[in-house]
Design a protein around this motif. Structure first.
Motif: not given
Length: 367
Positions: A123-139
């Motif tokens: 779940l991405e709550q913000n308009s600019i994703p944090g580092l953890a979600n940017r990494i996880l988005g690939k997987f």
């Protein structure tokens, strides 16, 4: 269905996870015992999850962003320890899906689940994703977003614009019960002040100054104020000394009652806060946190202000006189306050949790 919800650290990450857990239970997909939260011993989850009666398990994890070289090494070691901790939890729980709700505590658990072949969603709550979600988005198998602005950060084929899930009890409407919960009086204007789960010193300071500018109608105004731990004693003492009727607490667990009681809200502009404020349709004064990643809180606040759904005061422009003037205006101008409420309600979305649960069901059927 057994589910792990991983992450937290702040209310902005944790409360959407609780909202999804509620939707899973309401749809009879999972029972309370089937849902396990995974976080760290230092996050807000240690206070909130036990009160919600879910199981909470801990992993070792530290933040990476903004750390010194030595701090980054420690964070990397902690990440590997978190992978080990997460693997043990996965083996014990045997979930059908793992949900990442943001924050560095989600990274180890969601990755460990992915490499075991367990379906994963973040779940991405913000308009600019944090580092953890940017990494996880690939997987991960799916990503749900609050803002369309976030789409460019993730693979489009597995991204869904759902909105930010809110806890359904937030939209309670029993004002008499809400007033009694905070020992407040009927028929008086109520201001609800909070700066996030840890409080906000700049907001606390501005309120303590603003009270001196509105002494002339202190008999007609009341406050609910979540201060955070650090400023609690000092702020409570100011309300008492100036003889303002108030409920002051380091942390407010019954947010539904606080929203229900309030005639106006003064708060930060995190995505989860705004999802709740618009769901309940409150007149809001937004004071964006100035150090949020990519200044996304100011972006969030300006979107609402431009649509006539909120007032905005930048942190650098915040002081007692400015805040008092805004409180006085919304107290006195019923027409403007009602217009803010109407526009706020028009933006509120209460079906995000249901949409996310449908995506979860789709993933588990495929998985």
């Amino acid at each position: 269905m057994k589910v792990i919800i991983a992450g937290g650290g702040t209310g902005g990450h944790l409360f959407p996870g609780i909202a999804v857990a509620e939707e899973l239970r309401n749809a009879a997909i999972s029972s309370q015992d089937d849902i396990v939260f995974v976080g760290t011993e230092h996050g807000i989850e240690t206070r909130v999850i036990p009160k919600e009666s879910y199981t909470l398990r801990f992993i070792r994890s530290q933040g990476f962003v903004g750390k010194s070289f030595i701090g980054k090494i420690r964070a990397a070691i902690s990440f590997l320890q978190g992978i080990y901790d997460s693997s043990r939890i996965l083996t014990h729980v045997k979930p059908q899906i793992v949900i990442g709700i943001g924050g560095y505590a989600s990274l180890s658990t969601v990755l460990a689940a992915h490499f075991r072949g367990i379906p994963t969603i973040i779940l991405e709550q913000n308009s600019i994703p944090g580092l953890a979600n940017r990494i996880l988005g690939k997987f991960v198998d799916a990503i749900t977003l609050t803002y369309q602005d976030s789409i460019s950060y993730f693979p489009e084929h597995k991204t869904y614009l759902t909105g930010n899930p809110i806890r359904k009890n937030i939209i309670k409407r029993d004002k008499e019960f809400a007033l009694s919960a905070f020992s407040l009086e009927q028929g008086k204007f109520i201001v609800f002040v909070f700066g996030g789960s840890s409080g906000a010193s700049s907001i606390n300071r501005a309120i303590s100054e603003a009270l001196n500018y509105i002494l002339d109608f202190r008999q007609n105004i009341q406050f609910i104020h979540q201060t955070g731990t650090k400023d609690f004693e000092a702020i409570r003492e100011i309300y008492i000394r100036l003889n303002f009727k108030s409920f002051v607490s380091p942390f407010i667990y019954n947010m539904a009652e606080a929203y229900c009681a309030a005639d106006m809200v003064i708060c930060r502009a995190g995505a989860t806060t705004l999802a709740e404020v618009t769901a309940v349709g409150k007149a809001a004064v937004l004071i964006p946190y100035p150090y949020a990643a990519g200044n996304h809180q100011e972006s969030n606040a300006r979107k609402l202000a431009d649509m006539g759904a909120a007032k905005i005061i930048l942190d650098k422009e915040l002081n007692g006189e400015v805040l008092a003037k805004t409180i006085r205006h919304l107290y006195s101008d019923l027409k403007d306050r009602m217009e803010l409420q109407k526009m706020s309600s028009a933006l509120g979305r209460i079906d995000a949790g249901e949409k996310i649960v449908n995506i979860i069901l789709s993933l588990t059927k495929r998985g």
